[in-house]
Motif scaffolding. Structure first.
Motif, mmCIF file in Angstrom:
data_model
loop_
_atom_site.group_PDB
_atom_site.id
_atom_site.type_symbol
_atom_site.label_atom_id
_atom_site.label_comp_id
_atom_site.label_asym_id
_atom_site.label_seq_id
_atom_site.Cartn_x
_atom_site.Cartn_y
_atom_site.Cartn_z
ATOM 1 N N SER A 152 -1.607 -1.692 -14.927
ATOM 2 C CA SER A 152 -0.420 -2.526 -15.129
ATOM 3 C C SER A 152 0.866 -1.726 -14.911
ATOM 4 N N LYS A 153 1.961 -2.445 -14.715
ATOM 5 C CA LYS A 153 3.268 -1.798 -14.574
ATOM 6 C C LYS A 153 3.650 -1.083 -15.858
ATOM 7 N N GLU A 154 3.277 -1.668 -16.989
ATOM 8 C CA GLU A 154 3.600 -1.061 -18.279
ATOM 9 C C GLU A 154 2.975 0.330 -18.414
ATOM 10 N N CYS A 155 1.708 0.449 -18.039
ATOM 11 C CA CYS A 155 1.025 1.746 -18.111
ATOM 12 C C CYS A 155 1.646 2.724 -17.117
ATOM 13 N N GLU A 167 -7.890 -5.339 -3.823
ATOM 14 C CA GLU A 167 -6.565 -5.916 -4.039
ATOM 15 C C GLU A 167 -5.622 -4.834 -4.549
ATOM 16 N N THR A 168 -4.360 -4.972 -4.182
ATOM 17 C CA THR A 168 -3.351 -4.001 -4.601
ATOM 18 C C THR A 168 -3.260 -3.992 -6.128
ATOM 19 N N TRP A 169 -3.170 -2.813 -6.711
ATOM 20 C CA TRP A 169 -3.058 -2.705 -8.160
ATOM 21 C C TRP A 169 -1.797 -3.418 -8.626
ATOM 22 N N LYS A 170 -1.861 -4.030 -9.798
ATOM 23 C CA LYS A 170 -0.736 -4.812 -10.326
ATOM 24 C C LYS A 170 0.542 -3.985 -10.425
ATOM 25 N N CYS A 171 0.416 -2.735 -10.747
ATOM 26 C CA CYS A 171 1.608 -1.890 -10.910
ATOM 27 C C CYS A 171 2.298 -1.599 -9.581
ATOM 28 N N PHE A 214 -3.505 6.859 -20.497
ATOM 29 C CA PHE A 214 -4.499 5.888 -20.011
ATOM 30 C C PHE A 214 -5.314 5.316 -21.166
ATOM 31 N N MET A 215 -5.748 6.169 -22.079
ATOM 32 C CA MET A 215 -6.592 5.702 -23.180
ATOM 33 C C MET A 215 -5.814 4.788 -24.132
ATOM 34 N N ASP A 216 -4.490 4.938 -24.193
ATOM 35 C CA ASP A 216 -3.666 4.027 -25.002
ATOM 36 C C ASP A 216 -3.722 2.602 -24.462
ATOM 37 N N PHE A 217 -4.047 2.455 -23.194
ATOM 38 C CA PHE A 217 -4.072 1.139 -22.559
ATOM 39 C C PHE A 217 -5.484 0.563 -22.433
#
Length: 134
Positions: free
Chosen positions: A32-35, A87-91, A13-16
């Motif tokens: 995000s989807k990436e995280c 709102e739904t989280w992007k991921c 998490f902290m990397d993002f």
């Protein structure tokens, strides 16, 4: 099934988290989807419902519960703004409705600040009552 890229959830998490030169903290990338995919790859074992585990991990770090290290105060504040949106989280767009109702709880530091304010209020009230002889 074990994965080779074990990293703590907090570390992922902290990397993002992005710290801007202005001092502002951006935490949108945690949702995000990436995280989410990075977090999935870092797990030792696969869960049957990884989306729920991801949500629980974020909320656990926000609240500092279940032995999880709370996010720093500035990260918590920024992330709570994102989590409280309805709102739904992007991921999870198109997969799950996680986030659609918004997060209604308190963060670890929010709660600590509220407790401190309460104790200051009651100390001040007690001093006032003592001074006035009420």
């Amino acid at each position: 099934m074990l994965t080779a890229n074990f990293k703590t959830t907090y570390g992922v998490f902290m990397d993002f988290v992005v710290y801007l030169p202005s001092g502002e903290v951006k935490t949108e990338r945690i949702l995000s989807k990436e995280c989410y995919n990075t977090w999935l790859k870092s797990r030792k074992y696969r869960s049957k419902k990884p989306w729920e585990c991801y949500r629980d991990a974020i909320i656990g770090h926000i609240r500092g519960k279940n032995g999880r290290r709370p996010f720093p105060k500035d990260v918590e504040r920024s992330l709570l703004k994102n989590l409280r949106r309805k709102e739904t989280w992007k991921c999870f767009k198109g997969r799950a409705n996680i986030g659609c109702c918004g997060f209604r709880g308190f963060g670890y530091h929010e709660l600590q600040d509220a407790i401190d304010l309460d104790s200051i209020f009651f100390e001040t009230l007690a001093q006032f009552v003592e001074d006035k002889g009420i």
